[in-house]
Design a protein around this motif. Structure first.
Motif, PDB file in Angstrom:
ATOM      1  N   TRP A  90       0.724  -1.250  -0.176  1.00  0.00           N
ATOM      2  CA  TRP A  90       0.080   0.149  -0.004  1.00  0.00           C
ATOM      3  C   TRP A  90       0.861   1.173   0.014  1.00  0.00           C
ATOM      4  CZ3 TRP A  90       0.999   2.994   4.230  1.00  0.00           C
ATOM      5  CH2 TRP A  90       1.410   2.607   5.255  1.00  0.00           C
ATOM      6  N   VAL A  91       0.413   2.261  -0.441  1.00  0.00           N
ATOM      7  CA  VAL A  91       1.079   3.744  -0.530  1.00  0.00           C
ATOM      8  C   VAL A  91       0.225   4.670   0.028  1.00  0.00           C
ATOM      9  CG1 VAL A  91       2.548   5.334  -1.595  1.00  0.00           C
ATOM     10  CG2 VAL A  91       2.574   2.981  -2.495  1.00  0.00           C
ATOM     11  N   GLY A  92       0.506   5.164   1.171  1.00  0.00           N
ATOM     12  CA  GLY A  92      -0.358   6.119   1.681  1.00  0.00           C
ATOM     13  C   GLY A  92       0.240   7.513   1.919  1.00  0.00           C
ATOM     14  N   ASP A 133       4.274   0.055   3.532  1.00  0.00           N
ATOM     15  CA  ASP A 133       4.058  -1.055   4.429  1.00  0.00           C
ATOM     16  C   ASP A 133       5.562  -1.307   5.243  1.00  0.00           C
ATOM     17  OD1 ASP A 133       4.119  -3.391   5.948  1.00  0.00           O
ATOM     18  OD2 ASP A 133       2.879  -4.521   4.188  1.00  0.00           O
ATOM     19  N   GLY A 134       5.565  -1.099   6.551  1.00  0.00           N
ATOM     20  CA  GLY A 134       6.867  -1.069   7.351  1.00  0.00           C
ATOM     21  C   GLY A 134       7.200  -2.623   7.440  1.00  0.00           C
ATOM     22  N   GLY A 135       6.430  -3.683   7.012  1.00  0.00           N
ATOM     23  CA  GLY A 135       6.963  -4.980   6.847  1.00  0.00           C
ATOM     24  C   GLY A 135       7.822  -5.420   5.746  1.00  0.00           C
ATOM     25  N   ASN A 140       7.516   4.820  12.839  1.00  0.00           N
ATOM     26  CA  ASN A 140       6.656   3.883  13.801  1.00  0.00           C
ATOM     27  C   ASN A 140       5.251   3.292  13.158  1.00  0.00           C
ATOM     28  OD1 ASN A 140       8.930   3.809  15.704  1.00  0.00           O
ATOM     29  ND2 ASN A 140       7.686   5.448  16.848  1.00  0.00           N
ATOM     30  N   SER A 141       4.653   4.389  12.446  1.00  0.00           N
ATOM     31  CA  SER A 141       3.294   3.751  12.025  1.00  0.00           C
ATOM     32  C   SER A 141       2.854   5.189  11.328  1.00  0.00           C
ATOM     33  CB  SER A 141       2.412   3.415  13.076  1.00  0.00           C
ATOM     34  OG  SER A 141       1.885   4.520  13.901  1.00  0.00           O
ATOM     35  N   TRP A 142       1.922   4.801  10.548  1.00  0.00           N
ATOM     36  CA  TRP A 142       1.235   5.769   9.697  1.00  0.00           C
ATOM     37  C   TRP A 142      -0.443   5.238   9.561  1.00  0.00           C
ATOM     38  CZ3 TRP A 142      -1.753   6.338   5.063  1.00  0.00           C
ATOM     39  CH2 TRP A 142      -1.750   7.724   4.539  1.00  0.00           C
ATOM     40  N   ILE A 147       6.861   2.611   6.431  1.00  0.00           N
ATOM     41  CA  ILE A 147       8.347   3.178   6.080  1.00  0.00           C
ATOM     42  C   ILE A 147       8.119   4.415   5.387  1.00  0.00           C
ATOM     43  CG2 ILE A 147      10.400   2.950   4.490  1.00  0.00           C
ATOM     44  CD1 ILE A 147       9.815  -0.350   4.971  1.00  0.00           C
ATOM     45  N   GLN A 148       8.658   5.535   5.728  1.00  0.00           N
ATOM     46  CA  GLN A 148       8.301   6.768   5.295  1.00  0.00           C
ATOM     47  C   GLN A 148       9.339   6.976   4.003  1.00  0.00           C
ATOM     48  OE1 GLN A 148       8.520  10.324   7.892  1.00  0.00           O
ATOM     49  NE2 GLN A 148       9.583  11.678   6.385  1.00  0.00           N
ATOM     50  N   VAL A 149       8.701   7.616   2.881  1.00  0.00           N
ATOM     51  CA  VAL A 149       9.378   7.788   1.736  1.00  0.00           C
ATOM     52  C   VAL A 149       9.515   9.263   1.476  1.00  0.00           C
ATOM     53  CG1 VAL A 149       9.168   7.282  -1.105  1.00  0.00           C
ATOM     54  CG2 VAL A 149       8.387   5.502   0.737  1.00  0.00           C
ATOM     55  N   SER A 150      10.636   9.878   1.444  1.00  0.00           N
ATOM     56  CA  SER A 150      10.615  11.268   1.331  1.00  0.00           C
ATOM     57  C   SER A 150      11.277  11.595   0.055  1.00  0.00           C
ATOM     58  CB  SER A 150      11.955  11.968   2.548  1.00  0.00           C
ATOM     59  OG  SER A 150      11.378  11.556   3.644  1.00  0.00           O
TER      60      SER A 150
END
Length: 128
Positions: free
Chosen positions: A50-52, A70-72, A90-92, A98-101
């Motif tokens: 997923w991309v949020g 997805d952090g996994g 930690n979470s979104w 995982i944050q994508v900057s």
């Protein structure tokens, strides 16, 4: 949601018709968006995520930034996904993430839409 946010959502759905899109309005007129089952690259396990992201009420005059996946996720070679624009979060929205900057340095509202930004983020992830 503002009319600009509603237009951005319509453009995302049109650009990614095979991907379910979850939408949640936020109190200031923006929206939280999650696009599901995006192919982010065979170098990741799993290769989809997923991309949020949040489209703020200032859109289209504000960048759609950052994006989250997805952090996994892990790399096929066993390495963690980190560095070079990627960082553990930690979470979104109550999901491990995982944050994508990938900030737009010279935002042009006519070109840098939420849909084109998502396309650029996915392309960048696939190239990593």
């Amino acid at each position: 949601m503002t009319p600009e946010i509603e237009q951005a959502i319509a453009e995302i759905k049109q650009a990614f018709p095979e991907h379910p899109v979850d939408i949640e309005a936020e109190p200031n007129g923006g929206a939280y968006i999650i696009v599901n089952n995006m192919l982010i690259g065979e170098q990741y396990v799993p290769s989809t995520s997923w991309v949020g992201f949040l489209i703020t009420f200032q859109y289209p005059h504000a960048d759609v930034y950052p994006h989250f996946i997805d952090g996994g996720l892990r790399r096929v070679d066993g390495g963690l996904i980190k560095g070079n624009g990627l960082s553990a979060s930690n979470s979104w929205r109550d999901r491990p993430a995982i944050q994508v900057s990938r900030r737009s340095k010279r935002l042009n509202p006519a070109i840098d839409t939420a849909a084109t930004k998502l396309t650029k983020v996915i392309s960048w992830l696939r190239s990593q």
